[in-house]
Scaffold this motif. Sequence first.
Motif, PDB file in Angstrom:
ATOM      1  N   TRP A   1      21.387   0.118  -4.032  1.00  0.00           N
ATOM      2  CA  TRP A   1      20.195   0.014  -3.190  1.00  0.00           C
ATOM      3  C   TRP A   1      19.597   1.394  -2.947  1.00  0.00           C
ATOM      4  N   MET A   2      18.285   1.401  -2.673  1.00  0.00           N
ATOM      5  CA  MET A   2      17.611   2.635  -2.306  1.00  0.00           C
ATOM      6  C   MET A   2      16.666   2.354  -1.144  1.00  0.00           C
ATOM      7  N   GLN A   3      16.501   3.369  -0.309  1.00  0.00           N
ATOM      8  CA  GLN A   3      15.570   3.271   0.808  1.00  0.00           C
ATOM      9  C   GLN A   3      14.257   3.917   0.402  1.00  0.00           C
ATOM     10  N   VAL A   4      13.152   3.302   0.812  1.00  0.00           N
ATOM     11  CA  VAL A   4      11.831   3.737   0.361  1.00  0.00           C
ATOM     12  C   VAL A   4      11.080   4.453   1.476  1.00  0.00           C
ATOM     13  N   ARG A   5      10.522   5.596   1.109  1.00  0.00           N
ATOM     14  CA  ARG A   5       9.525   6.257   1.952  1.00  0.00           C
ATOM     15  C   ARG A   5       8.212   6.244   1.185  1.00  0.00           C
ATOM     16  N   ASP A   6       7.145   5.864   1.860  1.00  0.00           N
ATOM     17  CA  ASP A   6       5.866   5.703   1.179  1.00  0.00           C
ATOM     18  C   ASP A   6       4.748   5.821   2.203  1.00  0.00           C
ATOM     19  N   GLY A   7       3.522   5.756   1.738  1.00  0.00           N
ATOM     20  CA  GLY A   7       2.391   5.725   2.651  1.00  0.00           C
ATOM     21  C   GLY A   7       2.448   4.498   3.539  1.00  0.00           C
ATOM     22  N   ASP A   8       1.929   4.594   4.747  1.00  0.00           N
ATOM     23  CA  ASP A   8       2.048   3.513   5.729  1.00  0.00           C
ATOM     24  C   ASP A   8       1.521   2.180   5.215  1.00  0.00           C
ATOM     25  N   GLU A   9       0.425   2.204   4.479  1.00  0.00           N
ATOM     26  CA  GLU A   9      -0.216   0.974   4.037  1.00  0.00           C
ATOM     27  C   GLU A   9       0.027   0.650   2.564  1.00  0.00           C
ATOM     28  N   CYS A  10       0.863   1.422   1.906  1.00  0.00           N
ATOM     29  CA  CYS A  10       1.071   1.221   0.472  1.00  0.00           C
ATOM     30  C   CYS A  10       1.933  -0.012   0.224  1.00  0.00           C
ATOM     31  N   GLY A  11       1.468  -0.880  -0.677  1.00  0.00           N
ATOM     32  CA  GLY A  11       2.251  -2.045  -1.060  1.00  0.00           C
ATOM     33  C   GLY A  11       3.299  -1.684  -2.089  1.00  0.00           C
ATOM     34  N   TRP A  12       4.236  -2.606  -2.329  1.00  0.00           N
ATOM     35  CA  TRP A  12       5.339  -2.307  -3.232  1.00  0.00           C
ATOM     36  C   TRP A  12       4.866  -2.204  -4.684  1.00  0.00           C
ATOM     37  N   THR A  13       4.066  -3.154  -5.136  1.00  0.00           N
ATOM     38  CA  THR A  13       3.656  -3.162  -6.539  1.00  0.00           C
ATOM     39  C   THR A  13       2.283  -2.549  -6.766  1.00  0.00           C
ATOM     40  N   GLY A  14       1.535  -2.329  -5.714  1.00  0.00           N
ATOM     41  CA  GLY A  14       0.201  -1.763  -5.816  1.00  0.00           C
ATOM     42  C   GLY A  14      -0.318  -1.461  -4.430  1.00  0.00           C
ATOM     43  N   HIS A  15      -1.401  -0.701  -4.378  1.00  0.00           N
ATOM     44  CA  HIS A  15      -1.885  -0.262  -3.067  1.00  0.00           C
ATOM     45  C   HIS A  15      -2.308  -1.432  -2.185  1.00  0.00           C
ATOM     46  N   GLN A  16      -2.797  -2.516  -2.782  1.00  0.00           N
ATOM     47  CA  GLN A  16      -3.277  -3.654  -2.006  1.00  0.00           C
ATOM     48  C   GLN A  16      -2.201  -4.710  -1.759  1.00  0.00           C
ATOM     49  N   ASP A  17      -1.009  -4.515  -2.304  1.00  0.00           N
ATOM     50  CA  ASP A  17       0.079  -5.476  -2.118  1.00  0.00           C
ATOM     51  C   ASP A  17       0.418  -5.564  -0.627  1.00  0.00           C
ATOM     52  N   THR A  18       0.490  -6.774  -0.101  1.00  0.00           N
ATOM     53  CA  THR A  18       0.808  -6.944   1.327  1.00  0.00           C
ATOM     54  C   THR A  18       2.290  -6.766   1.620  1.00  0.00           C
ATOM     55  N   ASP A  19       3.102  -6.695   0.578  1.00  0.00           N
ATOM     56  CA  ASP A  19       4.525  -6.373   0.731  1.00  0.00           C
ATOM     57  C   ASP A  19       4.644  -4.859   0.846  1.00  0.00           C
ATOM     58  N   HIS A  20       4.581  -4.355   2.081  1.00  0.00           N
ATOM     59  CA  HIS A  20       4.568  -2.910   2.291  1.00  0.00           C
ATOM     60  C   HIS A  20       5.924  -2.298   1.962  1.00  0.00           C
ATOM     61  N   ALA A  21       5.868  -1.099   1.372  1.00  0.00           N
ATOM     62  CA  ALA A  21       7.075  -0.478   0.826  1.00  0.00           C
ATOM     63  C   ALA A  21       7.796   0.416   1.827  1.00  0.00           C
ATOM     64  N   ASP A  22       7.047   1.123   2.659  1.00  0.00           N
ATOM     65  CA  ASP A  22       7.642   2.154   3.512  1.00  0.00           C
ATOM     66  C   ASP A  22       8.684   1.566   4.467  1.00  0.00           C
TER      67      ASP A  22
ATOM     68  N   LEU B   1      21.954  -8.884   2.153  1.00  0.00           N
ATOM     69  CA  LEU B   1      20.872  -7.916   2.001  1.00  0.00           C
ATOM     70  C   LEU B   1      19.950  -8.357   0.859  1.00  0.00           C
ATOM     71  N   VAL B   2      18.655  -8.366   1.141  1.00  0.00           N
ATOM     72  CA  VAL B   2      17.656  -8.776   0.152  1.00  0.00           C
ATOM     73  C   VAL B   2      16.688  -7.640  -0.081  1.00  0.00           C
ATOM     74  N   SER B   3      16.309  -7.453  -1.335  1.00  0.00           N
ATOM     75  CA  SER B   3      15.355  -6.397  -1.664  1.00  0.00           C
ATOM     76  C   SER B   3      14.049  -6.628  -0.892  1.00  0.00           C
ATOM     77  N   GLY B   4      13.652  -5.607  -0.136  1.00  0.00           N
ATOM     78  CA  GLY B   4      12.470  -5.715   0.702  1.00  0.00           C
ATOM     79  C   GLY B   4      12.794  -5.783   2.182  1.00  0.00           C
ATOM     80  N   ASP B   5      14.069  -5.927   2.513  1.00  0.00           N
ATOM     81  CA  ASP B   5      14.475  -5.937   3.928  1.00  0.00           C
ATOM     82  C   ASP B   5      14.188  -4.578   4.556  1.00  0.00           C
ATOM     83  N   PRO B   6      13.935  -4.552   5.862  1.00  0.00           N
ATOM     84  CA  PRO B   6      13.730  -3.272   6.523  1.00  0.00           C
ATOM     85  C   PRO B   6      15.014  -2.442   6.533  1.00  0.00           C
ATOM     86  N   ALA B   7      14.863  -1.132   6.466  1.00  0.00           N
ATOM     87  CA  ALA B   7      16.045  -0.256   6.441  1.00  0.00           C
ATOM     88  C   ALA B   7      16.747  -0.280   7.783  1.00  0.00           C
TER      89      ALA B   7
END
Length: 282
Positions: free
Chosen positions: A220-241, A276-282
């Motif tokens: 597993w890895m923890q993601v740091r990203d822009g506040d509004e950035c989606g996982w697969t693209g900028h408009q993805d509602t699945d936020h990555a951060d 644990l599921v991919s996309g869960d909050p850290a």
Amino acid sequence: MSTPTQQTRDDRSELTTLITAAVLELTRQWNRLTVAQDRLLRTLERIRPGLGATTRINSYITAFHHEVGEFDRLTRAVAERWAAQDLPTAYRDGALRALRRANRDITLFRWTADHQAALTGLTSIFYVDLVARIQEAVRRAQAFARAAQEATRTVTLGRNHAGIDAPRLAADHPLSTVVYSDQARHPVKDWARSALTYQGAVTANHGAINTARLELEAEWMQVRDGDECGWTGHQDTDHADGTIRSIDDCAAYPVAHHGCVRELIPRPDLNGRRGLVSGDPA
């Protein structure tokens, strides 16, 4: 002693320095085309019918083609240096940053066959992308030369006493731009910055991902990203951060878009955690 945040900034500043230097050099060499184009147009504007006009035109076109050849040679050298030296540095720095963020010894990273193979796959793709842009620029410059030669031919034959329409030729063949797949034209510097930043970020994050997998056996890895950035693209509602992602998901999406600031932090401490599921909050 530097803090983890300070160290991360330092690592990223090293990558930024590599990108900035390569962008400046690419832009400088691309400028060779526009200077040669301007020089040729100014010269051809003075051509009028007369003895030796065709010979002079041919010599001017030949000089322009020489500059195009130099552009091709020198920009390819930039691309080769980027792929052979700068991207390996980005990969290594991404690996070392990942180890630091996981509070592990950076000496764990070695240029093993697995890392070398991963890097080779990345650099070969990115090098081909850059060379394709260079080849496109050469083709466009050659098309401009043909158009300029044809325009001056009508002058030397006495069919056009007003001379060539230099502004029209320059507008029809803008060598200071790069044409995207949607036919939009972008200034060379903007394209170079976008392309090299993307390539550098993807390479650095793959260095982090592969180090997490190979040296730390992290799942597993923890993601740091822009506040509004989606996982697969900028408009993805699945936020990555602030989320946890499987290492396979991270390999599929090391960044989400051009200009993405995604950072991936190894979390070997989560190995084997149930539920644990991919996309869960850290």
